[in-house]
Design a protein around this motif. Structure first.
Motif, PDB file in Angstrom:
ATOM      1  N   TYR A   1       0.786  -1.229   0.000  1.00 27.70           N
ATOM      2  CA  TYR A   1       0.000   0.000   0.000  1.00 27.70           C
ATOM      3  C   TYR A   1       0.822   1.285   0.000  1.00 27.70           C
ATOM      4  O   TYR A   1       0.351   2.306  -0.475  1.00 27.70           O
ATOM      5  CB  TYR A   1      -0.929   0.030   1.231  1.00 27.70           C
TER       6      TYR A   1
ATOM      7  N   SER B   1       5.324  -0.337  -3.167  1.00 29.47           N
ATOM      8  CA  SER B   1       3.916  -0.453  -3.569  1.00 29.47           C
ATOM      9  C   SER B   1       3.690  -0.013  -5.013  1.00 29.47           C
ATOM     10  O   SER B   1       2.728  -0.435  -5.644  1.00 29.47           O
ATOM     11  CB  SER B   1       3.026   0.374  -2.631  1.00 29.47           C
TER      12      SER B   1
ATOM     13  N   ARG C   1       0.464   1.838   6.475  1.00 31.76           N
ATOM     14  CA  ARG C   1      -0.924   1.396   6.309  1.00 31.76           C
ATOM     15  C   ARG C   1      -1.422   0.709   7.576  1.00 31.76           C
ATOM     16  O   ARG C   1      -2.581   0.768   7.924  1.00 31.76           O
ATOM     17  CB  ARG C   1      -1.009   0.447   5.105  1.00 31.76           C
TER      18      ARG C   1
ATOM     19  N   THR D   1      -4.977  -7.513   0.386  1.00 30.58           N
ATOM     20  CA  THR D   1      -3.577  -7.254   0.059  1.00 30.58           C
ATOM     21  C   THR D   1      -2.996  -8.400  -0.742  1.00 30.58           C
ATOM     22  O   THR D   1      -3.175  -9.562  -0.383  1.00 30.58           O
ATOM     23  CB  THR D   1      -2.747  -7.107   1.360  1.00 30.58           C
TER      24      THR D   1
END
Length: 175
Positions: A25, A30, A45, A90
């Motif tokens: 994230y 990311s 995150r 995720t």
């Protein structure tokens, strides 16, 4: 190649979950995937304390996706009345676009049915157009509801612009 495994996470998984979620994230790592929030939020995150609290909630679980002994995906699920809230979906940036997110969502929806939930619910930052489209392709629809983003709670990151959430929901078919 060993088979993949989707199973509930435990307290022992917290360090690996923390690394996975933050790599997918935020930050430069990311940006290798399409789920990054790095342009919208600074900071982390999640952290190990937050993950431990999630796992300690008797109405919640984190499903983890492992392949060849490596943690490469997870999703947070929390029963809220007759709905199962889905969050923190995720997949490792290096493993995205391989169907892992879809598999985790299928497992989440089965868990919702097992827990007698009639629908799945999630919140999404409206600027994340590709993510919203991903969920819509899987039957999730915006409800018209919005929720405020926790602007003064750094546990979720530091917004670079004013943010909010839209609420999305999918009614589950019964068996």
């Amino acid at each position: 190649m060993t088979p993949t495994l989707i199973s509930p996470a435990s307290q022992a998984d917290i360090p690996a979950l923390n690394d996975l979620v933050n790599s997918a994230y935020r930050g430069d790592s990311s940006r290798r995937g399409w789920t990054t929030e790095a342009d919208l939020l600074d900071g982390i995150r999640t952290d190990e304390t937050g993950l431990a609290a999630m796992l300690a909630n008797p109405q919640a679980t984190i499903l983890k996706y492992e392949q060849d002994g490596q943690l490469i995906g997870c999703v947070y699920l929390e029963k809220k009345g007759d709905r199962l809230y889905l969050g923190m979906l995720t997949v490792s940036p290096d493993a995205q676009a391989g169907g892992i997110g879809k598999q985790l969502m299928t497992a989440a929806e089965q868990l919702a049915r097992d827990w007698q939930c009639r629908a799945m619910k999630m919140t999404v930052i409206p600027q994340r157009h590709e993510l919203i489209a991903f969920y819509e392709r899987r039957g999730y629809q915006p409800t018209g509801e919005t929720e405020p983003f926790p602007m003064d709670d750094t546990r979720f990151g530091l917004p670079k612009q004013p943010l909010s959430f839209i609420v999305m929901e999918k009614v589950l078919e019964t068996a």
